[in-house]
Motif scaffolding. Structure first.
Motif, PDB file in Angstrom:
ATOM      1  N   ASN A 161      48.995  44.955  46.081  1.00 30.70           N
ATOM      2  CA  ASN A 161      48.911  44.030  47.071  1.00 30.70           C
ATOM      3  C   ASN A 161      49.742  43.047  46.892  1.00 30.70           C
ATOM      4  O   ASN A 161      50.503  42.359  47.726  1.00 30.70           O
ATOM      5  CB  ASN A 161      47.447  43.462  47.197  1.00 30.70           C
ATOM      6  CG  ASN A 161      47.029  43.080  48.678  1.00 30.70           C
ATOM      7  OD1 ASN A 161      47.919  42.456  49.249  1.00 30.70           O
ATOM      8  ND2 ASN A 161      45.956  43.489  48.899  1.00 30.70           N
ATOM      9  N   LEU A 162      49.800  42.267  45.745  1.00 29.95           N
ATOM     10  CA  LEU A 162      50.478  40.931  45.230  1.00 29.95           C
ATOM     11  C   LEU A 162      52.144  41.278  45.490  1.00 29.95           C
ATOM     12  O   LEU A 162      52.914  40.477  45.983  1.00 29.95           O
ATOM     13  CB  LEU A 162      50.238  40.438  44.047  1.00 29.95           C
ATOM     14  CG  LEU A 162      48.944  39.781  43.935  1.00 29.95           C
ATOM     15  CD1 LEU A 162      48.687  39.508  42.501  1.00 29.95           C
ATOM     16  CD2 LEU A 162      48.867  38.779  44.975  1.00 29.95           C
ATOM     17  N   VAL A 163      52.489  42.572  45.039  1.00 20.59           N
ATOM     18  CA  VAL A 163      53.949  42.769  45.082  1.00 20.59           C
ATOM     19  C   VAL A 163      54.434  42.882  46.509  1.00 20.59           C
ATOM     20  O   VAL A 163      55.873  42.823  46.879  1.00 20.59           O
ATOM     21  CB  VAL A 163      54.451  44.159  44.284  1.00 20.59           C
ATOM     22  CG1 VAL A 163      54.139  45.185  45.232  1.00 20.59           C
ATOM     23  CG2 VAL A 163      55.697  43.891  43.798  1.00 20.59           C
ATOM     24  N   LEU A 164      53.484  43.111  47.546  1.00 18.71           N
ATOM     25  CA  LEU A 164      54.014  43.100  48.877  1.00 18.71           C
ATOM     26  C   LEU A 164      54.677  41.661  49.205  1.00 18.71           C
ATOM     27  O   LEU A 164      55.550  41.646  50.297  1.00 18.71           O
ATOM     28  CB  LEU A 164      52.912  43.219  49.721  1.00 18.71           C
ATOM     29  CG  LEU A 164      52.309  44.657  49.983  1.00 18.71           C
ATOM     30  CD1 LEU A 164      51.220  44.734  50.700  1.00 18.71           C
ATOM     31  CD2 LEU A 164      53.274  45.509  50.636  1.00 18.71           C
ATOM     32  N   GLY A 165      54.213  40.555  48.566  1.00 16.08           N
ATOM     33  CA  GLY A 165      54.739  39.289  48.828  1.00 16.08           C
ATOM     34  C   GLY A 165      56.398  39.184  48.410  1.00 16.08           C
ATOM     35  O   GLY A 165      57.069  38.393  49.138  1.00 16.08           O
ATOM     36  N   LEU A 166      56.901  40.066  47.933  1.00 13.21           N
ATOM     37  CA  LEU A 166      58.303  40.437  47.388  1.00 13.21           C
ATOM     38  C   LEU A 166      59.078  40.460  48.905  1.00 13.21           C
ATOM     39  O   LEU A 166      60.498  40.202  49.144  1.00 13.21           O
ATOM     40  CB  LEU A 166      58.488  41.296  46.593  1.00 13.21           C
ATOM     41  CG  LEU A 166      58.502  40.979  44.999  1.00 13.21           C
ATOM     42  CD1 LEU A 166      59.084  42.230  44.184  1.00 13.21           C
ATOM     43  CD2 LEU A 166      59.556  40.066  44.750  1.00 13.21           C
ATOM     44  N   LEU A 167      58.210  41.430  49.598  1.00 16.91           N
ATOM     45  CA  LEU A 167      59.003  41.802  51.188  1.00 16.91           C
ATOM     46  C   LEU A 167      58.510  40.984  52.329  1.00 16.91           C
ATOM     47  O   LEU A 167      58.773  41.595  53.396  1.00 16.91           O
ATOM     48  CB  LEU A 167      58.656  43.165  51.208  1.00 16.91           C
ATOM     49  CG  LEU A 167      59.474  44.023  49.931  1.00 16.91           C
ATOM     50  CD1 LEU A 167      59.451  45.602  50.094  1.00 16.91           C
ATOM     51  CD2 LEU A 167      61.079  43.557  49.585  1.00 16.91           C
ATOM     52  N   THR A 168      57.917  39.907  52.017  1.00 16.61           N
ATOM     53  CA  THR A 168      57.177  39.216  53.161  1.00 16.61           C
ATOM     54  C   THR A 168      57.611  37.729  53.276  1.00 16.61           C
ATOM     55  O   THR A 168      57.225  37.108  52.245  1.00 16.61           O
ATOM     56  CB  THR A 168      55.752  39.506  53.296  1.00 16.61           C
ATOM     57  OG1 THR A 168      55.097  39.041  52.022  1.00 16.61           O
ATOM     58  CG2 THR A 168      55.023  40.643  53.485  1.00 16.61           C
ATOM     59  N   PRO A 169      58.077  37.126  54.289  1.00 12.92           N
ATOM     60  CA  PRO A 169      58.316  35.945  54.810  1.00 12.92           C
ATOM     61  C   PRO A 169      56.911  34.827  54.215  1.00 12.92           C
ATOM     62  O   PRO A 169      55.854  35.553  54.449  1.00 12.92           O
ATOM     63  CB  PRO A 169      58.982  35.717  56.173  1.00 12.92           C
ATOM     64  CG  PRO A 169      59.052  37.258  56.482  1.00 12.92           C
ATOM     65  CD  PRO A 169      58.161  38.106  55.442  1.00 12.92           C
ATOM     66  N   PRO A 170      57.136  33.722  54.181  1.00 10.31           N
ATOM     67  CA  PRO A 170      58.307  32.954  53.939  1.00 10.31           C
ATOM     68  C   PRO A 170      58.932  33.020  52.511  1.00 10.31           C
ATOM     69  O   PRO A 170      60.272  32.708  52.671  1.00 10.31           O
ATOM     70  CB  PRO A 170      57.883  31.549  54.228  1.00 10.31           C
ATOM     71  CG  PRO A 170      56.398  31.546  53.570  1.00 10.31           C
ATOM     72  CD  PRO A 170      55.753  32.872  53.898  1.00 10.31           C
ATOM     73  N   VAL A 171      58.457  33.578  51.589  1.00  7.26           N
ATOM     74  CA  VAL A 171      58.872  33.590  50.373  1.00  7.26           C
ATOM     75  C   VAL A 171      59.766  34.734  50.093  1.00  7.26           C
ATOM     76  O   VAL A 171      61.151  34.790  50.106  1.00  7.26           O
ATOM     77  CB  VAL A 171      57.948  33.446  49.166  1.00  7.26           C
ATOM     78  CG1 VAL A 171      58.844  33.286  47.639  1.00  7.26           C
ATOM     79  CG2 VAL A 171      57.267  31.998  49.060  1.00  7.26           C
ATOM     80  N   GLY A 172      59.161  35.851  50.080  1.00 10.66           N
ATOM     81  CA  GLY A 172      60.053  37.165  50.276  1.00 10.66           C
ATOM     82  C   GLY A 172      61.412  37.413  49.330  1.00 10.66           C
ATOM     83  O   GLY A 172      62.429  37.618  49.991  1.00 10.66           O
ATOM     84  N   ALA A 173      61.112  36.965  47.959  1.00 10.05           N
ATOM     85  CA  ALA A 173      62.085  37.044  46.972  1.00 10.05           C
ATOM     86  C   ALA A 173      62.965  38.493  47.194  1.00 10.05           C
ATOM     87  O   ALA A 173      64.367  38.458  47.250  1.00 10.05           O
ATOM     88  CB  ALA A 173      61.671  36.829  45.453  1.00 10.05           C
ATOM     89  N   GLY A 174      62.061  39.596  47.290  1.00  6.78           N
ATOM     90  CA  GLY A 174      63.024  40.740  47.484  1.00  6.78           C
ATOM     91  C   GLY A 174      63.811  40.855  48.323  1.00  6.78           C
ATOM     92  O   GLY A 174      64.864  41.519  48.449  1.00  6.78           O
ATOM     93  N   LEU A 175      63.372  40.417  49.753  1.00  6.12           N
ATOM     94  CA  LEU A 175      64.252  40.357  50.936  1.00  6.12           C
ATOM     95  C   LEU A 175      65.387  39.814  50.776  1.00  6.12           C
ATOM     96  O   LEU A 175      66.576  40.044  50.855  1.00  6.12           O
ATOM     97  CB  LEU A 175      63.400  39.537  52.174  1.00  6.12           C
ATOM     98  CG  LEU A 175      62.419  40.430  52.761  1.00  6.12           C
ATOM     99  CD1 LEU A 175      61.657  39.397  53.870  1.00  6.12           C
ATOM    100  CD2 LEU A 175      62.903  41.741  53.412  1.00  6.12           C
ATOM    101  N   TYR A 176      65.454  38.439  49.888  1.00  6.87           N
ATOM    102  CA  TYR A 176      66.581  37.613  49.752  1.00  6.87           C
ATOM    103  C   TYR A 176      67.367  38.340  48.652  1.00  6.87           C
ATOM    104  O   TYR A 176      68.812  38.254  48.893  1.00  6.87           O
ATOM    105  CB  TYR A 176      65.974  36.168  49.287  1.00  6.87           C
ATOM    106  CG  TYR A 176      65.179  35.450  50.406  1.00  6.87           C
ATOM    107  CD1 TYR A 176      66.129  35.269  51.440  1.00  6.87           C
ATOM    108  CD2 TYR A 176      64.129  35.117  50.455  1.00  6.87           C
ATOM    109  CE1 TYR A 176      65.659  34.455  52.505  1.00  6.87           C
ATOM    110  CE2 TYR A 176      63.524  34.814  51.315  1.00  6.87           C
ATOM    111  CZ  TYR A 176      64.277  34.134  52.458  1.00  6.87           C
ATOM    112  OH  TYR A 176      63.708  33.595  53.750  1.00  6.87           O
TER     113      TYR A 176
END
Length: 419
Positions: free
Chosen positions: A362-377
């Motif tokens: 669940n927490l690693v989803l934050g890598l791909l979700t805004p506003p932080v989304g480090a994985g997206l960047y």
């Protein structure tokens, strides 16, 4: 007041490790218990005085040595043998290669960076849209925290005081389920879009690719096999994997140059020290949480809402999704696990391994979700696609993760069957 200081520092873009240390120090000063300052440093040290944490820099080193030693590219070629001929073959190759890499690197951010460089240009060259190629690669990074070894599993195992090897085993079935779900999504997208037709390798090319891959394949077997058969601990397996990656990269493939080792060691030391220092400061913050009896107070509130473990896990899933949107996965895990795990175990009799897999995914989803989304960047920086364009292509993959989380919450056996 401590909570206000914590939020002000957090949203003031102060590094999370400093936020934790300063918030704990503020609490000690504000509460008048200044005698606690005498054991502040001791509490920080006790947070990292755990043998299992040695696995973190060792797994990071393994990933660095593999990238420099040419092992990654050969694993990608091996994946091409099995699925390269299907329509949309490169998308399947991307996911299969991510599965291989997930069994080695253990860090979603590192895996996304590596695979973005390796796969997105190749997919774009064969006619895939850059946004879809980037999204598929980013989604594949979600496999890394679930398919063993996993850096999040190591940290959770230390926090929960449970065997890390068993935690790795708990992630195997969920990891395979998630991989299968991603393959189905690519197949369904392929029905609505005309994916480029793949080409099967000739028999000679396939034999050559598999032969070249065999030495690289020793690494996941060294890690998972050593743990599964009780030959080595996770930390020892990580050390063996680093040594095997070094030997293969220098003596077999000869792509790893000794002159590059200094830079590799420095990069590994920097990255792992950030994680280790975060764990040290989180231990001090956890000390404050325990002193304030926050888990007990929160448990009293939640148990008034529901007594059903499944409903509790759904509430936790929703809460963690939003927490992961603003906090790094490791930081969030270190903050949340000591609060929620006692509630899950004592009030709802939830297995710690089941809870660990759910919380980490669940927490690693934050890598791909805004506003932080480090994985997206990270993906955006590596590919040139815009973060929100990648995110729009990620919707089906994120929906699949949500479905898997519901299944893991309803069926504990999916995580405990191999234990």
């Amino acid at each position: 007041m401590t909570g206000v200081v914590f939020l002000l520092l957090l949203f003031g873009a102060v590094p999370i490790s400093i936020v934790l240390a300063l918030s704990a120090a503020w609490y000690i000063q504000a509460s008048g218990n200044t005698v606690l300052f005498s054991s502040f440093a001791q509490q920080m040290f006790s947070g990292i005085e755990n043998y299992g944490l040695l696995a973190i820099p060792l797994f990071m080193l393994t990933g660095e040595l593999m990238n420099e030693g040419g092992l990654t590219s050969r694993l990608v070629q091996a994946a091409r043998v099995f699925v390269g001929g299907f329509r949309g073959g490169l998308a399947y190759i991307n996911l299969l290669a991510n599965m291989f890499m997930a069994a080695i690197i253990g860090s979603a951010a590192s895996q996304i960076a590596v695979m973005s460089r390796a796969m997105v240009p190749a997919m774009e060259k064969e006619g895939y849209s850059r946004d879809f190629a980037a999204a598929t690669t980013a989604a594949g990074g979600l496999l890394s925290p679930i398919i063993p070894p996993s850096m999040l599993f190591v940290i959770y195992g230390v926090l929960a005081q449970i065997p890390i090897g068993d935690m790795f085993l708990a992630g195997i079935i969920p990891g395979l389920l998630l991989s299968a779900a991603f393959f189905v999504i690519v197949a369904l997208i392929g029905l609505s879009q005309e994916f480029p037709k793949g080409n099967w390798m000739s028999a000679q090319e396939a034999i050559g690719a598999l032969r070249d891959c065999l030495p690289a394949a020793l690494i996941p077997f060294a890690i998972v096999g050593g743990i599964l058969f009780g030959i080595a601990t996770p930390t020892e397996s990580a050390a063996v994997a680093s040594f095997v990656a070094f030997v293969i990269g220098t003596l077999v493939y000869r792509d790893l140059k000794l002159a590059r080792l200094g830079e590799i060691f420095i990069r590994t030391a920097k990255n792992s020290s950030l994680v280790i220092f975060l764990i040290a400061t989180a231990n001090v913050f956890g000390w404050v949480i325990i002193y304030e009896a926050i888990p007990q107070k929160l448990a009293a509130q939640i148990t008034t809402i529901t007594s059903d473990p499944f409903v509790f896990l759904l509430i936790v899933n929703c809460a963690l999704f939003f927490i992961g949107m603003v906090l790094d996965g490791i930081a969030a895990l270190i903050l949340i696990a000591p609060i929620l795990l006692p509630i899950a175990q004592n009030n709802y009799d939830i297995d710690p391994f089941q809870f660990g897999v759910i919380i980490c995914l669940n927490l690693v989803l934050g890598l791909l979700t805004p506003p932080v989304g480090a994985g997206l960047y990270i993906t955006s920086a590596m590919t040139g696609s815009k973060p929100m364009s990648i995110f729009r292509q990620l919707y089906p993959f994120l929906a699949a993760v949500a479905l898997i989380l519901v299944l893991l919450s309803w069926f504990p056996s999916l995580t405990t069957a191999l234990l």
